[in-house]
Design a protein around this motif. Structure first.
Motif, short mmCIF file in Angstrom:
data_model
loop_
_atom_site.label_atom_id
_atom_site.label_comp_id
_atom_site.label_asym_id
_atom_site.label_seq_id
_atom_site.Cartn_x
_atom_site.Cartn_y
_atom_site.Cartn_z
N VAL A 141 0.84 -1.20 0.00
CA VAL A 141 0.00 0.00 0.00
C VAL A 141 0.87 1.24 0.00
CG1 VAL A 141 -1.51 1.35 1.49
CG2 VAL A 141 -2.03 -1.01 1.03
N PHE A 142 1.90 1.21 0.82
CA PHE A 142 2.74 2.40 0.89
C PHE A 142 3.54 2.59 -0.39
CE2 PHE A 142 5.99 5.24 2.54
CZ PHE A 142 5.14 6.15 3.13
N GLY A 172 -4.26 8.30 1.99
CA GLY A 172 -4.76 6.94 2.20
C GLY A 172 -3.69 6.04 2.77
N ALA A 173 -2.48 6.16 2.23
CA ALA A 173 -1.42 5.27 2.67
C ALA A 173 -1.00 5.58 4.10
CB ALA A 173 -0.24 5.38 1.74
N MET A 174 -0.95 6.88 4.44
CA MET A 174 -0.55 7.24 5.80
C MET A 174 -1.52 6.64 6.81
SD MET A 174 2.15 8.72 6.05
CE MET A 174 3.39 9.63 5.20
N ARG A 175 -2.82 6.82 6.50
CA ARG A 175 -3.81 6.20 7.38
C ARG A 175 -3.62 4.69 7.38
NH1 ARG A 175 -9.40 8.51 5.15
NH2 ARG A 175 -9.35 10.59 6.02
N GLY A 176 -3.42 4.15 6.19
CA GLY A 176 -3.38 2.70 6.05
C GLY A 176 -2.24 2.09 6.82
N VAL A 177 -1.05 2.70 6.72
CA VAL A 177 0.10 2.11 7.40
C VAL A 177 -0.14 2.12 8.90
CG1 VAL A 177 2.51 2.45 7.90
CG2 VAL A 177 1.69 2.65 5.59
N ALA A 178 -0.63 3.25 9.42
CA ALA A 178 -0.89 3.31 10.85
C ALA A 178 -1.89 2.23 11.25
CB ALA A 178 -1.42 4.69 11.21
N MET A 179 -2.96 2.10 10.45
CA MET A 179 -4.00 1.16 10.82
C MET A 179 -3.52 -0.28 10.71
SD MET A 179 -7.71 0.77 9.14
CE MET A 179 -7.27 -0.30 7.82
N LEU A 180 -2.88 -0.58 9.57
CA LEU A 180 -2.49 -1.98 9.36
C LEU A 180 -1.50 -2.42 10.42
CD1 LEU A 180 -2.11 -1.96 5.49
CD2 LEU A 180 -3.97 -2.86 6.83
N VAL A 186 -10.31 7.80 11.36
CA VAL A 186 -9.00 7.17 11.57
C VAL A 186 -8.61 7.17 13.04
CG1 VAL A 186 -7.72 9.28 11.02
CG2 VAL A 186 -6.64 7.08 10.76
N ASP A 187 -8.89 8.26 13.77
CA ASP A 187 -8.51 8.26 15.19
C ASP A 187 -9.36 7.27 15.97
OD1 ASP A 187 -10.62 9.90 14.55
OD2 ASP A 187 -10.47 11.01 16.42
N GLN A 188 -10.62 7.13 15.55
CA GLN A 188 -11.47 6.14 16.23
C GLN A 188 -10.99 4.72 15.97
OE1 GLN A 188 -15.02 7.40 14.40
NE2 GLN A 188 -15.54 8.88 16.01
N ILE A 189 -10.48 4.51 14.76
CA ILE A 189 -9.97 3.18 14.45
C ILE A 189 -8.75 2.87 15.31
CG2 ILE A 189 -8.77 1.88 12.66
CD1 ILE A 189 -10.69 2.90 10.69
N MET A 190 -7.86 3.86 15.44
CA MET A 190 -6.67 3.62 16.27
C MET A 190 -7.05 3.42 17.73
SD MET A 190 -4.52 3.69 13.98
CE MET A 190 -2.89 3.83 14.61
N ASN A 191 -8.00 4.25 18.20
CA ASN A 191 -8.47 4.07 19.58
C ASN A 191 -9.03 2.69 19.77
OD1 ASN A 191 -7.82 6.50 20.53
ND2 ASN A 191 -9.85 7.41 20.39
N PHE A 192 -9.79 2.24 18.79
CA PHE A 192 -10.42 0.93 18.89
C PHE A 192 -9.35 -0.16 18.99
CE2 PHE A 192 -12.74 -2.69 16.99
CZ PHE A 192 -13.78 -2.72 17.89
N ALA A 193 -8.29 -0.01 18.19
CA ALA A 193 -7.26 -1.04 18.22
C ALA A 193 -6.53 -1.06 19.56
CB ALA A 193 -6.26 -0.82 17.09
N TRP A 194 -6.10 0.12 20.00
CA TRP A 194 -5.19 0.12 21.16
C TRP A 194 -5.94 0.11 22.47
CZ3 TRP A 194 -0.55 -1.31 20.21
CH2 TRP A 194 0.02 -1.03 18.96
N LYS A 195 -7.12 0.73 22.52
CA LYS A 195 -7.80 0.82 23.80
C LYS A 195 -8.81 -0.29 24.00
CE LYS A 195 -7.57 5.78 24.40
NZ LYS A 195 -8.39 6.98 24.26
N PHE A 196 -9.24 -0.91 22.92
CA PHE A 196 -10.30 -1.90 23.07
C PHE A 196 -9.80 -3.30 22.72
CE2 PHE A 196 -14.23 -4.02 21.82
CZ PHE A 196 -15.00 -3.76 22.92
N GLY A 199 -1.30 17.13 8.99
CA GLY A 199 -1.63 15.73 9.23
C GLY A 199 -3.04 15.48 8.74
N GLU A 200 -3.91 15.03 9.66
CA GLU A 200 -5.30 14.85 9.27
C GLU A 200 -6.14 16.04 9.68
OE1 GLU A 200 -7.71 12.11 8.49
OE2 GLU A 200 -6.19 11.02 7.38
N GLN A 201 -5.53 16.99 10.42
CA GLN A 201 -6.30 18.11 10.95
C GLN A 201 -6.38 19.24 9.93
OE1 GLN A 201 -6.21 19.74 14.68
NE2 GLN A 201 -7.48 17.99 15.16
N ILE A 202 -7.54 19.87 9.89
CA ILE A 202 -7.70 20.99 8.98
C ILE A 202 -7.28 22.26 9.69
CG2 ILE A 202 -9.36 22.31 7.65
CD1 ILE A 202 -11.02 19.73 7.51
N VAL A 203 -6.37 23.00 9.08
CA VAL A 203 -6.00 24.28 9.68
C VAL A 203 -6.61 25.45 8.92
CG1 VAL A 203 -3.91 23.51 10.80
CG2 VAL A 203 -3.81 24.25 8.45
#
Ligand code: SF4
Ligand code: SF4
Lengths: 403, 368, 227
Positions: free
Chosen positions: A143-144, A158-166, A318-328, B31-35
């Motif tokens: 993907v990257f 897309g790739a930045m999100r993807g790498v973090a998520m994967l 994307v932040d909810q997905i990361m939260n879901f992975a690490w916190k849940f 990043g993902e934030q809109i400025v």
């Protein structure tokens, strides 16, 4: 169809060949067979997904080519091949061309180790499950590669999100596999089997009752993490088409795009195969049905469930997905390993093993799953208003004459 | 080693799957934030206001169809009401009832589209709720075809009434529709509002405070979502809204979920309104005949109606000729878009699409 | 919060998957895939056989239709008021008054007339030489039809008139004369009163579409005799 059988066949047909040539030609024959079968399965999945999604959305779906539109994927592929293959002038051409292949090959490799029968060639690979974890990790790289080399901001997003998520979902996935291996090891040890607990045949062998009943929490974590790994709903961040156009493969066209598409539709089949081997008993089933057919049926059912979920659920942020992975998922998988280890130690320490004990473990595991999900959801869950209560604003709140 | 980062500027649009037409948004991301976000409009400028200066008063009706193409009925209504005010034309009572029925049907259709596309932008693959919404909207369009032979560009209203009366099969269809629709709305709502993913994505996202909303003269569901109970149908009742009973649904804190919630509840209220209007509708003529190239007296008139997206007003200056001297359109989509930057800054990229979708704009109306 | 809503959503989509009444009112166009029963019904129209007979006579067709291989031509259902392409125009009714050309918001109707003798009852007569409609720009608003005082111009009901070149979209007077005139009911209550369906029924003659019946000779005499 067995690897040794084919080797013997080649030996009898053409005697006095060097053994490595026999080995190689048998391997090529088998991989040719498997790859073609898998790619055809991919095409069929395209048809199935389009038809079923359409029907869920109360549409008709493709129904023009062939019976019930079965030939639509072929028409699609011909169209894709006929299209111009555009490489952006600013792209890094080598990596750009390599990315689809790097994405496709691991998916095909997964099918090599799936035990389609009790003595299939690579199914007995004694580190089968590690092989799967290692090989599927490649998609992050692919993907990257695709995104970075195509020089597109949307693709990069897309790739930045993807790498973090994967990367983050690899962790709960591996941890849920650990508990499967743990259970397998215990059961195989007691049975006195010679199979390795890491091999997929061994895992199938140990499933007297399917593992999705024995450890629901592990199954849930694995399914969730796996659907994130193949970036399907509700985790389809990488190519969230309403936000990023097409995500990491925005710049691809023609046959390369077709390969991406094929991978996207093969990934659920591969994942379903892994799940059905690890949690649904693989080739075990009713004794009257041949093992490979019951495995295919299980794969089919799991793919249907994936399609159903994709049709219903929206995508997380994307932040909810990361939260879901690490916190849940991570705490949940730690709870899973811990409880599973303790239960196995308590119940299965004797030298014999009975199904009643396994059923008791399963019952306790279901309770643990429900309680831990409840508590974690309370602690980390979304704290929105449960009911929408209208709150009138003091501004311009008009007085109605009639009321 | 400190990481060196720099903001990324992306041109979202004018060709982008979720900009509802050709809308360009220059967004700067950290990043993902809109400025920063800067809307660029005008890609669909067709000069409607200028064209109106060269058309006769009846011919302009066809232009208003193309303003907000998912709610042509209310566009027509707003325009013909202004002309009637300008030239003091009386409208038969049956025509008024039919107008109300049509505009409530149009409101349902428009809100269905808004809800469906919001869900599409939230990422249900292929938009399953969108398809359910389209299925219901299709029935409304079929009814419009019975009324006036077209499904989208209706041109059903004329200054002085309506072009023709509804055929008998329209009333049968309408009865079936109003009896079935509440069930579908309930189903749609339980598909959407109970979904945890939707709640996580929409609650407390894109909060618009009531003070900002009133100051920026936001109207429509977006204003009511902030808790301000302002609806032209109640505040300045036009046509026969005075004799019908309905509630004005409001939200609590003006976030994306509230906007969706207000729309769903307005669909319910619209069904109630249609039922009442069908019960009360008298028989009689539906059109006051006026000459085609009629000349209203010199003067100005402004009149507005509660369109599905907000207050849609027409301001017409007449110099006594056969076409208006000036025709200004106060379009809700355009004015609702003005708070876009306030909503976006600080949100993330995924929120951008959702917030933009929840404002529910149609580009034909923004650029005119 | 615990994911129950997600599963509720799954049940709702399942419900929509299973119930056939939840299907779109999709019209497959231009031909429609049919199952065996519909196929038999379609054939009954011209063969007068029952379903079982049909099944017995054509087993291969039944199997093909079960596989979804058989499609039949279908009429696109639309209301009789549908404002479509192919304008219907009656030369006998048209006086060449050019009201339609004047009312068209786009000005795409072009009419040229010439004098063609004097009628003793009605005065000067005009013959329409040119009647061009530039369909490439027409938006089917129907204002021209609404304007025509003599019921000579009608909206059509077709919609399959796409052409490869823009010039071909110009409809001229020969075209209008030779067209099958199947007028749409839009703004023509007299046709609606007769339950005329442009897609189902045949074309109408010029004397069938008027708002009023032709007055009898005595009526005419009494009316015009007073002058
Ligand atoms: S339908 Fe409208 S645009 Fe077309 S010719 Fe008639 S008046 Fe002109
Ligand atoms: S079609 Fe009608 S309006 Fe047009 S010139 Fe003929 S009579 Fe006049």
């Amino acid at each position: 169809m067995n690897f040794n059988n084919i080797q013997n066949l080649i030996n009898t047909l053409i005697p006095s060949l060097p053994s490595w040539i026999v080995f190689m030609s048998a391997a090529i024959f088998i991989s040719f067979f498997v790859i073609n079968a898998v790619v055809m399965t991919g095409a069929l999945t395209v048809w199935l997904e389009r038809r079923l999604l359409a029907r869920i959305q109360s549409r008709l779906g493709p129904n023009r080519w062939g019976p019930f539109g079965l030939f639509t994927p072929i028409a699609d592929i011909i169209k894709m091949i006929g299209k111009e293959d555009i490489v952006p002038s600013t792209a890094d051409k080598k990596i750009f061309n390599l990315a689809p292949i790097v994405l496709l090959v691991p998916v095909l490799l997964v099918f090599a180790v799936i035990p389609m029968s009790s003595n299939s060639f690579l199914g007995q690979l004694n580190i089968g499950i590690l092989f799967i974890v290692g090989v599927t990790g490649f998609n992050t790289l692919a993907v990257f590669m695709a995104a970075w080399s195509s020089r597109n901001k949307y693709a990069l997003f897309g790739a930045m999100r993807g790498v973090a998520m994967l990367l983050s979902y690899e962790v709960p996935m591996a941890l849920s596999i650990v508990s499967v291996v743990l259970t397998t090891n215990f059961i195989l040890n007691i049975e006195g089997s010679s199979l390795s607990a890491l091999s997929l045949v061994g895992i199938v062998e140990a499933q007297r009752i399917p593992f999705f009943i024995l450890q629901p929490l592990g199954c849930l974590i694995f399914v969730t993490a796996a659907s994130a790994e193949m970036s399907r709903a509700p985790f389809d961040m990488i190519e969230s088409e309403s936000e990023l156009g097409a995500g990491y493969h925005t710049e691809y066209s023609g046959i390369k795009f077709a390969i991406f598409q094929l991978t996207e539709f093969l990934a659920p089949v591969a994942t379903a195969a892994i799940i059905s081997v690890m949690f649904a008993g693989g080739i075990r089933g009713l004794s009257i049905i041949p093992g490979s057919i019951s495995l295919i049926a299980k794969i089919f059912i799991i793919v249907l469930i994936f399609i159903w979920i994709r049709a219903t659920w929206p995508r997380l942020r994307v932040d909810q997905i990361m939260n879901f992975a690490w916190k849940f998922l991570l705490p949940l998988s730690l709870i899973n390993i811990f409880s599973q280890a303790v239960l196995l130690q308590i119940f299965l320490s004797s030298s014999s093993i009975s199904n009643t004990e396994l059923w008791i473990i399963a019952g306790i595991n279901w309770i643990i799953a429900a309680v831990s999900i409840f508590i974690l959801a309370k602690v980390f869950g979304h704290k929105g208003r449960a009911k929408n209560i209208p709150i009138p604003s003091p501004l311009a709140n008009m007085e109605f004459k009639s009321e | 080693m400190p990481l060196k980062t720099e903001p990324v500027t992306i041109n979202l649009g004018p060709q982008h799957p979720s900009t509802h037409g050709v809308f360009r948004l220059k967004v700067t991301f950290d990043g993902e934030q809109i400025v920063d976000a800067e809307p660029v409009m005008g890609y669909m400028h067709r000069g409607t206001e200028k064209l109106a200066e060269e058309r006769s008063y009846v011919q302009i009706v066809t232009l208003t169809d193309r303003l907000d193409w998912v709610s042509s009925m209310t566009n027509n209504l707003s325009y013909v009401r202004t002309v009637e005010k300008l030239a003091n034309i009386d409208v038969p009572i049956r025509a008024q009832y039919l107008r109300v029925i049509c505009s409530e049907l149009q409101r349902i259709a428009s809100h269905l589209i808004a809800t469906g596309f919001l869900m599409q932008e939230l990422g249900t693959f292929g938009g399953t709720p969108l398809m359910y919404c389209f299925r219901e909207r299709e029935k409304i369009l079929d009814m419009f075809e019975m009324l006036c032979g077209a499904r989208v560009t209706l041109s059903y209203m004329r200054p002085g009434g309506l072009i023709q009366d509804a055929p008998p099969e329209f009333w049968e269809r309408l009865k079936i529709f109003t009896s079935e629709m509440p069930g579908y709305v309930d189903e749609l709502e339980s598909l959407i509002s109970d979904n945890e993913v939707v709640l996580a994505r929409t609650k407390n996202v894109g909060i618009l405070s009531d003070r900002v909303a009133v100051d920026a003269s936001i109207t429509g569901p977006m204003l009511r979502a902030t808790g301000v109970r302002w609806d032209l149908r109640k505040a300045h009742p036009y046509e026969i809204y005075n004799s019908l009973h309905f509630e004005v649904p409001i939200g609590s804190n003006g976030d994306t979920f509230d906007r969706y919630f207000v729309r769903i509840n307005e669909i319910r209220e619209s069904i109630k309104l249609i039922n009442q209007a069908v019960e009360q509708i008298p028989s009689g003529p539906i059109r006051t005949e006026i000459p085609y190239f009629f000349k209203p007296p010199v003067g100005t008139a402004f009149s507005s109606v509660e369109a599905p997206k907000g207050e849609l007003g027409f301001y017409i200056v007449s110099d006594g000729g056969i076409s208006p001297y000036r025709c200004h359109i106060r379009s809700p989509s355009f004015i609702n878009l003005t708070v876009l930057k306030d909503l976006l800054v600080g949100a993330s990229m995924a929120d951008l699409i959702v917030i933009f979708g929840s404002i529910d704009v149609v580009m034909g109306e923004v650029d005119r | 919060m615990f994911g129950f809503g997600l599963f509720k959503g799954l049940l709702i989509t399942l419900k929509n998957l299973i119930l056939p009444s939840r299907l779109f009112t999709t019209h497959q166009y231009p031909d429609r895939k049919v199952g065996p029963i519909e196929l038999a019904k379609f054939h009954q129209d011209w063969q007068n056989t029952s379903f079982l007979q049909f099944l017995f006579n054509n087993p291969i067709k039944i199997i093909q239709s079960l596989l979804g291989l058989i499609s039949i031509k279908d009429r696109y259902p639309q209301h009789s008021r549908f404002r479509g392409q192919e304008f219907g125009w009656y030369e006998n009714r048209c006086t060449g008054c050019a009201s339609c050309a004047k009312y068209c918001p786009l000005g795409i109707i072009k009419i040229e007339t010439s004098r063609s003798g004097i009628d003793l009852d009605e005065g000067q007569k005009y013959k329409v030489d040119v009647f061009d409609i530039d369909m490439g720009r027409c938006m089917f608003c129907g204002l021209c039809v609404e304007a025509c005082p003599y019921d000579a111009l009608f909206m059509g009901s077709g919609f399959e008139e796409s052409k490869y070149f823009r010039q071909e979209l110009n409809i001229d007077i020969d075209n209008l004369k030779n067209n099958d005139t199947k007028p749409s009911n839009w703004f023509r209550p007299q046709l609606e009163g007769k339950n005329y369906d442009p897609r189902g029924s045949g074309p109408l003659e010029w004397n069938q579409v008027g708002r009023h019946e032709k007055p009898s000779d005595t009526e005419q005499a009494s009316k015009w005799g007073k002058r």
